[in-house]
Enzyme design. Structure first.
Site, mmCIF file in Angstrom:
data_model
loop_
_atom_site.group_PDB
_atom_site.id
_atom_site.type_symbol
_atom_site.label_atom_id
_atom_site.label_comp_id
_atom_site.label_asym_id
_atom_site.label_seq_id
_atom_site.Cartn_x
_atom_site.Cartn_y
_atom_site.Cartn_z
ATOM 1 N N LYS A 85 0.844 -1.216 0.000
ATOM 2 C CA LYS A 85 0.000 0.000 0.000
ATOM 3 C C LYS A 85 0.875 1.260 0.000
ATOM 4 O O LYS A 85 0.596 2.209 -0.707
ATOM 5 C CB LYS A 85 -0.928 0.034 1.227
ATOM 6 C CG LYS A 85 -1.889 -1.143 1.314
ATOM 7 C CD LYS A 85 -2.879 -0.983 2.471
ATOM 8 C CE LYS A 85 -2.247 -1.011 3.847
ATOM 9 N NZ LYS A 85 -1.713 -2.321 4.267
ATOM 10 N N ARG A 138 -9.162 0.415 9.729
ATOM 11 C CA ARG A 138 -8.708 -0.950 10.022
ATOM 12 C C ARG A 138 -9.763 -1.748 10.792
ATOM 13 O O ARG A 138 -9.527 -2.906 11.104
ATOM 14 C CB ARG A 138 -7.451 -0.871 10.866
ATOM 15 C CG ARG A 138 -6.169 -1.102 10.080
ATOM 16 C CD ARG A 138 -5.033 -1.004 11.068
ATOM 17 N NE ARG A 138 -3.846 -1.683 10.662
ATOM 18 C CZ ARG A 138 -2.844 -1.146 9.996
ATOM 19 N NH1 ARG A 138 -2.915 0.095 9.576
ATOM 20 N NH2 ARG A 138 -1.757 -1.840 9.728
ATOM 21 N N ARG A 185 11.455 -6.939 5.022
ATOM 22 C CA ARG A 185 11.421 -5.476 4.963
ATOM 23 C C ARG A 185 12.417 -4.891 5.957
ATOM 24 O O ARG A 185 12.583 -5.385 7.063
ATOM 25 C CB ARG A 185 10.006 -4.985 5.290
ATOM 26 C CG ARG A 185 9.903 -3.465 5.332
ATOM 27 C CD ARG A 185 8.496 -3.015 5.181
ATOM 28 N NE ARG A 185 7.663 -3.378 6.297
ATOM 29 C CZ ARG A 185 6.337 -3.138 6.331
ATOM 30 N NH1 ARG A 185 5.747 -2.556 5.313
ATOM 31 N NH2 ARG A 185 5.628 -3.476 7.376
ATOM 32 N N ARG A 200 11.635 -3.074 11.511
ATOM 33 C CA ARG A 200 10.590 -2.544 12.394
ATOM 34 C C ARG A 200 10.311 -3.568 13.488
ATOM 35 O O ARG A 200 10.207 -4.753 13.177
ATOM 36 C CB ARG A 200 9.293 -2.309 11.592
ATOM 37 C CG ARG A 200 9.253 -0.980 10.889
ATOM 38 C CD ARG A 200 8.104 -0.849 9.927
ATOM 39 N NE ARG A 200 6.789 -1.283 10.396
ATOM 40 C CZ ARG A 200 5.655 -1.055 9.730
ATOM 41 N NH1 ARG A 200 5.687 -0.380 8.587
ATOM 42 N NH2 ARG A 200 4.508 -1.473 10.186
ATOM 43 N N ARG A 203 -0.167 -9.454 13.779
ATOM 44 C CA ARG A 203 -0.777 -8.492 12.841
ATOM 45 C C ARG A 203 -1.675 -9.212 11.830
ATOM 46 O O ARG A 203 -2.700 -8.677 11.420
ATOM 47 C CB ARG A 203 0.308 -7.700 12.116
ATOM 48 C CG ARG A 203 0.949 -6.662 13.034
ATOM 49 C CD ARG A 203 2.281 -6.212 12.500
ATOM 50 N NE ARG A 203 2.159 -5.310 11.375
ATOM 51 C CZ ARG A 203 3.147 -5.093 10.496
ATOM 52 N NH1 ARG A 203 4.288 -5.725 10.601
ATOM 53 N NH2 ARG A 203 2.969 -4.237 9.520
#
Ligand code: AMP
Length: 217
Positions: free
Chosen positions: A13, A87, A126, A155, A166
């Site tokens: 996104k 969300r 990532r 992260r 998540r």
């Protein structure tokens, strides 16, 4: 034009929102980026939100709204891509009402779909720049060699336990948002597999479709 980019964590996104800004001038509002900025600045809101975010849980909606409302106001409630919000169905309902109050209804909700296995792989590879927040991927977009490696970090919520959490949160709380939008005539799906140019082309095609349907000026 006011659009929501919807999809699981790691679906791309942020990458697509950045392209929609560079090429189409739509400003990118990412609630995740706003929260991470508050954490970097060690504001009371950021410190509170961090307790949830690092574990992969959703931050309390009141905290997210404290950051989102001024971000929308700054843009005059127009010309934006919203990424990471809504969300939950409650957040989606809030957004509909809030934008209606400002005479600024959404033009399209674009859901980027990929198999869950593909996003878990993307998230675990990532890395981000500690100071700028710029996002990299160990295989497809490695950090440039001239950057101090100490500044390239993972992260906390991209660690395996947090990723698992998540994905659970996405399945249980965020996926129902699709049903909320399905009945509105604003909802579109695009395939998120392939490189970012292919996905961008699919999003542009959907925006054209929305325009033809008379929903995008
Ligand atoms: P993201 O960068 O969009 O993956 O967001 C990172 C984290 O920020 C999420 O896992 C949540 O903990 C928090 N967050 C971002 N947006 C929201 C939201 N709309 N509601 C609650 N928490 C959020």
């Amino acid at each position: 034009m006011r659009i929501v980019l919807f999809g699981p964590p790691g679906v791309g996104k942020g990458t697509q929102a950045a392209l929609l800004y560079e090429r189409d001038g739509l400003k990118h509002i990412s609630t995740g980026d706003l929260l991470r900025e508050a954490i970097r600045n060690q504001t009371p809101l950021g410190l509170e939100a961090r307790k949830y975010i690092d574990k992969g849980q959703l931050a309390p909606t009141e905290l997210v709204l404290e950051l989102l409302k001024p971000a929308l106001a700054k843009l005059g409630y127009d010309n934006f891509t919203l990424d990471g919000f809504p969300r939950t169905v409650d957040q989606a309902e809030w957004l509909t009402d809030y934008l209606a109050e400002h005479d600024a209804p959404l033009d399209a909700v674009i859901s980027i779909r990929v198999p869950i296995g593909a996003v878990v792989d993307r998230l675990s590879k990532r890395r981000i720049h500690k100071l700028t927040g710029e996002s990299y991927h160990l295989e497809t977009k490695p950090p440039p060699p001239d950057i101090d490696p100490d500044l390239i970090i993972q992260r906390p919520d991209d660690q395996p336990d947090a990723i698992r959490k998540r994905m659970e949160v996405y399945r249980d709380e965020t996926l129902p948002v699709i049903n909320y939008y399905r009945g509105t005539g604003l909802y579109y799906e695009v395939d998120g597999l392939g490189d970012f140019e292919e996905v961008y082309a699919r999003i542009k095609a959907v925006l054209e479709q929305a325009k033809r349907a008379g929903r995008v000026a």
